[in-house]
Design a protein around this motif. Structure first.
Motif, mmCIF file in Angstrom:
data_model
loop_
_atom_site.group_PDB
_atom_site.id
_atom_site.type_symbol
_atom_site.label_atom_id
_atom_site.label_comp_id
_atom_site.label_asym_id
_atom_site.label_seq_id
_atom_site.Cartn_x
_atom_site.Cartn_y
_atom_site.Cartn_z
ATOM 1 N N GLY A 1 3.682 -4.465 7.961
ATOM 2 C CA GLY A 1 2.237 -4.332 7.744
ATOM 3 C C GLY A 1 1.980 -3.622 6.430
ATOM 4 O O GLY A 1 2.905 -3.292 5.678
ATOM 5 N N GLY A 2 0.707 -3.390 6.107
ATOM 6 C CA GLY A 2 0.364 -2.717 4.861
ATOM 7 C C GLY A 2 0.729 -3.503 3.625
ATOM 8 O O GLY A 2 0.929 -2.942 2.551
ATOM 9 N N TRP B 1 8.882 0.334 10.160
ATOM 10 C CA TRP B 1 9.885 0.364 9.077
ATOM 11 C C TRP B 1 11.137 1.114 9.522
ATOM 12 O O TRP B 1 12.259 0.646 9.324
ATOM 13 N N GLU C 1 4.158 11.107 3.144
ATOM 14 C CA GLU C 1 2.758 10.687 3.111
ATOM 15 C C GLU C 1 2.560 9.385 3.875
ATOM 16 O O GLU C 1 1.558 9.208 4.574
ATOM 17 N N VAL C 2 3.520 8.467 3.738
ATOM 18 C CA VAL C 2 3.425 7.214 4.490
ATOM 19 C C VAL C 2 3.444 7.501 5.985
ATOM 20 O O VAL C 2 2.649 6.956 6.757
ATOM 21 N N ALA D 1 0.804 -1.218 0.000
ATOM 22 C CA ALA D 1 0.000 0.000 0.000
ATOM 23 C C ALA D 1 0.838 1.269 0.000
ATOM 24 O O ALA D 1 0.315 2.361 -0.257
ATOM 25 N N TRP D 2 2.133 1.159 0.244
ATOM 26 C CA TRP D 2 3.006 2.328 0.270
ATOM 27 C C TRP D 2 3.400 2.809 -1.125
ATOM 28 O O TRP D 2 3.786 3.972 -1.297
ATOM 29 N N GLU E 1 2.886 1.701 10.803
ATOM 30 C CA GLU E 1 3.716 0.945 9.853
ATOM 31 C C GLU E 1 5.037 1.662 9.604
ATOM 32 O O GLU E 1 6.109 1.033 9.559
ATOM 33 N N PHE E 2 4.961 2.970 9.450
ATOM 34 C CA PHE E 2 6.173 3.762 9.191
ATOM 35 C C PHE E 2 7.142 3.642 10.361
ATOM 36 O O PHE E 2 8.354 3.500 10.152
ATOM 37 N N GLN F 1 0.003 9.035 6.876
ATOM 38 C CA GLN F 1 -1.183 8.211 6.670
ATOM 39 C C GLN F 1 -1.109 6.850 7.349
ATOM 40 O O GLN F 1 -2.141 6.263 7.691
ATOM 41 N N ARG F 2 0.104 6.325 7.539
ATOM 42 C CA ARG F 2 0.284 4.984 8.084
ATOM 43 C C ARG F 2 1.387 5.026 9.152
ATOM 44 O O ARG F 2 2.438 4.393 8.997
#
Length: 209
Positions: A115-116, A107, A95-96, A87-88, A103-104, A99-100
């Motif tokens: 995830g994602g 990472w 933005e990642v 989804a990234w 998950e970021f 929005q996420r």
């Protein structure tokens, strides 16, 4: 002794804009094509015996610059593709992060599972290492150049060397069109001979995504 050069592709507009590429097929930009030509001039001096590349255009076109100098035909292997970022893909890293965020954060911390639908580091390392091993087997005792991607190169090389995730995080990201050199003499297995080798370019290192 077998030698393996694991070469990151040249710059793309998505690299320059901090946008997550993953397995999106983004082409080289003008800077990237120039980088590929300059790096190919250095690599051709090493007299490679074979060239293998990811089938994504940015890696394939980087390899083509070396093929043009050596006369070799490039072989392609899907296992050498960049990490799949789910989804990234297509988002900027900013933005990642917005929005996420969970998950970021995983990472950024170097976690295996993000995830994602982002490919795990373990799966990435295994598939790329398998591709690197098969590339090296094309010319036992020779020199094979493999054109691939930033995260793929780092994780695949680390898997070949048997490094844990904590050790992989000590490696700086590969610059565009720079490479890793590995050697294997059949007794000690794969060893790291050089890292982030290439034509020096004084600019920030784009994220390996």
């Amino acid at each position: 002794m077998t030698r393996l050069i694991v070469w990151r592709h040249g710059n793309t507009d998505w690299n320059a804009g901090g946008r997550v590429q993953g397995q999106t097929d983004v082409p080289l930009n003008d800077v990237g094509r120039k980088q590929a030509v300059e790096a190919a001039a250095l690599l051709a001096v090493l007299r490679p015996d074979a060239i293998v590349a990811s089938d994504l255009r940015r890696a394939a076109d980087t390899a083509a610059a070396l093929a043009a100098r050596t006369g070799h035909t490039v072989s392609y292997d899907e296992r050498l593709r960049e990490r799949y970022f789910g989804a990234w893909q297509g988002l900027t890293t900013a933005e990642v992060a917005a929005q996420r965020p969970a998950e970021f954060a995983r990472w950024k911390a170097g976690n295996d599972v993000v995830g994602g639908d982002v490919e795990t580091l373990d799966d990435l390392g295994k598939r790329v290492a398998d591709g690197l091993q098969d590339a090296a087997r094309l010319v036992p005792g020779g020199l094979v150049v493999v054109a691939t991607h930033g995260a793929a190169a780092r994780q695949g090389v680390a898997h070949l060397l048997g490094w844990p995730l904590e050790q992989v995080r000590t490696l700086r990201a590969l610059q565009n069109c720079h490479w890793v050199e590995l050697t294997s003499d059949g007794e000690r297995g794969w060893q790291l001979a050089g890292y982030n080798v290439g034509v020096f370019i004084d600019r920030p290192v784009p994220p390996a995504v």
